[in-house]
Design a protein around this motif. Sequence first.
Motif, PDB file in Angstrom:
ATOM      1  N   LEU A  61       0.833  -1.210   0.000  1.00 29.34           N
ATOM      2  CA  LEU A  61       0.000   0.000   0.000  1.00 29.34           C
ATOM      3  C   LEU A  61       0.864   1.254   0.000  1.00 29.34           C
ATOM      4  CD1 LEU A  61      -2.766   1.282   0.044  1.00 29.34           C
ATOM      5  CD2 LEU A  61      -2.797   1.041   2.548  1.00 29.34           C
ATOM      6  N   ASN A  94       0.673   4.007  -2.929  1.00 31.01           N
ATOM      7  CA  ASN A  94       0.376   5.418  -2.651  1.00 31.01           C
ATOM      8  C   ASN A  94       1.444   6.342  -3.231  1.00 31.01           C
ATOM      9  OD1 ASN A  94      -2.019   4.925  -1.318  1.00 31.01           O
ATOM     10  ND2 ASN A  94      -1.083   4.890   0.711  1.00 31.01           N
ATOM     11  N   PHE A 116      -1.049  -2.196  -6.282  1.00 32.16           N
ATOM     12  CA  PHE A 116      -2.421  -2.282  -5.794  1.00 32.16           C
ATOM     13  C   PHE A 116      -2.914  -3.730  -5.829  1.00 32.16           C
ATOM     14  CE2 PHE A 116      -3.168   2.403  -6.327  1.00 32.16           C
ATOM     15  CZ  PHE A 116      -3.645   2.610  -5.051  1.00 32.16           C
ATOM     16  N   LEU A 118      -1.351  -5.539  -2.947  1.00 26.88           N
ATOM     17  CA  LEU A 118      -2.088  -5.240  -1.724  1.00 26.88           C
ATOM     18  C   LEU A 118      -3.268  -6.197  -1.561  1.00 26.88           C
ATOM     19  CD1 LEU A 118      -2.960  -3.352   0.653  1.00 26.88           C
ATOM     20  CD2 LEU A 118      -4.177  -1.977  -1.065  1.00 26.88           C
TER      21      LEU A 118
END
Length: 631
Positions: free
Chosen positions: A389, A393, A422, A425
Amino acid sequence: MRSEPKTPVTAMCARAEQLPGASRSASLAKTGPNTAASLSVASSSLFPMNLIGSKVPPVSIGNIFQGIHKYCPKDYVCIVDAVKSSEVTSGNIAFIVELLKNISAGLQTYNGPHGNVTHEKMKNYGKMANHILSKTAISNWAFIPNKNASSDLLESVNSFAKKLQVHSESESIVNELFIQTKGARIYHNTSKNSFNLSMPMDKDTEDVLVLIEIPRHALHKLPSNASQAIGIAFPTLGAILKEVHGPNMNLSKPINSLILSLVLPEELKEIILIFEKINKSQSTSSHCVGWHLEKRQWDESPCKMVLDSTGTVNCHCNYNRAVTSFSILMSSKPVRDTVLSYITFIGISVSIFSLVLCLVVEAVVWSRVVVTEISYMRHVCIVNIAVSLLSANVWFIIGSSANVQEDHKWCVAVTFFNHFFFLSLFFWMLFKGLLIVYGILVVFRRMMKSRMMAIGFAIGYGCPLVIAVITVSVTEPGEGYIRKDACWLNWNQTKALLAFAIPALAIVAVNLLVVLAVAINTQRPLIGSSKSQDMAIVIRISKNVAILTPLLGLTWGFGLVTLLEGTHLVFHIIFALLNAFQGFFILLFGTIMDHKIRDALRMRVSSLKGKSRAAEKASLSPANGSKVLNR
């Protein structure tokens, strides 16, 4: 008594009631009380005497039109200098608009040898239109009694250009400061299906570009012989064009690009237009529009916005007799967009800080909390969820500032890493969910740590890598991997976004079942249990669900509601809050609320304090002091 001096343009009709040998056309002689067709002046020094005649005013513009066709029918040169030398008063502007309107209307019914529009005619017609479209003329348009004058001018120029013949593949015909005309030959089976116009809004600014593109499937509908397309661009007409507003209609939005008027073959019903924005502020949104000649207002129904990027807007428009001119309107973005943007960037900033703190805490307490295979793998999951994550980000912030148009390859790289992290994640969240199920179902037989690690990294990083590589390999050769306005997966052309949406939503669904399994397993009511015991069970279930929801990515499932048309702003804000602050929730529920981590932190702090006190005592001991004195 001295008579009031009159303006030069209207002087051309000052002394001519009727030119010798010129018959008056009924359509040209018709004038209304609000037209400039009967304006007259006293001076005619700027105009050839044989053009304006010798009678006294008032004079019909129809006479001037007939005079032009008698004395300079090939190129209209006999009238250009007079128009260009005139002051741009409201009366002169109105007169020139009416003159251009009559010239254009007369050509539609003129059967003489000069009925077609040559390049010289188009250039001189453009010079006259350019004169009344200058920056100094804009403010005077407001004082013209005929509020349709600007619409009449647009229609007249377009109608005049319809008689123009384009001879080569691409031609620049009119290249004035406030009007530009280009033509192109288009063919049924050509590989070239576009041409562009560019011109500055004023002398101190860079050119604003508009690209005209004919869809491939529309080209096949054209006849086998060559056709032609003509584009006329106006940089200042947007400030002049007046809309007819009803009592309940909103005021018009400002034009944010050139106005483009088109002359296309009748068989061509659709066109793709790429407008460069004048105001590139991200706080504004754009609307593709066409000017409706009958309604005399901008109409959004003929056009559909395909893409609104930082600097350009792609419009797909339908072309017909009523709508031949197009542009983009600018409006402030809705409050919802501003609110969601603030929430997203504040939340991501907080998440990045929280995830870094989470990784620091895990590093500090690692040796004290990974005492069993299950606890070891649990913290491996937490660390890799945080790393994934955090990386996603960071790449999201990089991508939000990247320019798609200027550096396509860099944007592809940013999108690939965004997609990969992503997905990582979500797949680590999936592995954590499977680990929970494994802990519930398998009690006596445990898997080896090395095997669990291999499975975890294969799921957490192997599966995302395979999906991300396949997606970019399949879609990028056709330039369908990224969006045109942002560094993220494309949807309109290739549906590449499904390579993220399908795995993510599938994992959310699986992890939802995991949470239900944990809730059922936690319940286990005892026979004869009291109300206080039942309440304790409810609290324990709620706590487990609250902890697992962000760790298993269930907050992303809330985004399904936001996909529905007309969803209230509140749901969008909730979704933005839950996901932008996900890093904070992972720190809170995955680290801070874990009593074993808290105990390990206390022990670590106590150990550090003990070492510090021991060091202080050692430094203050008599033996150490005597050593210092003996130096």
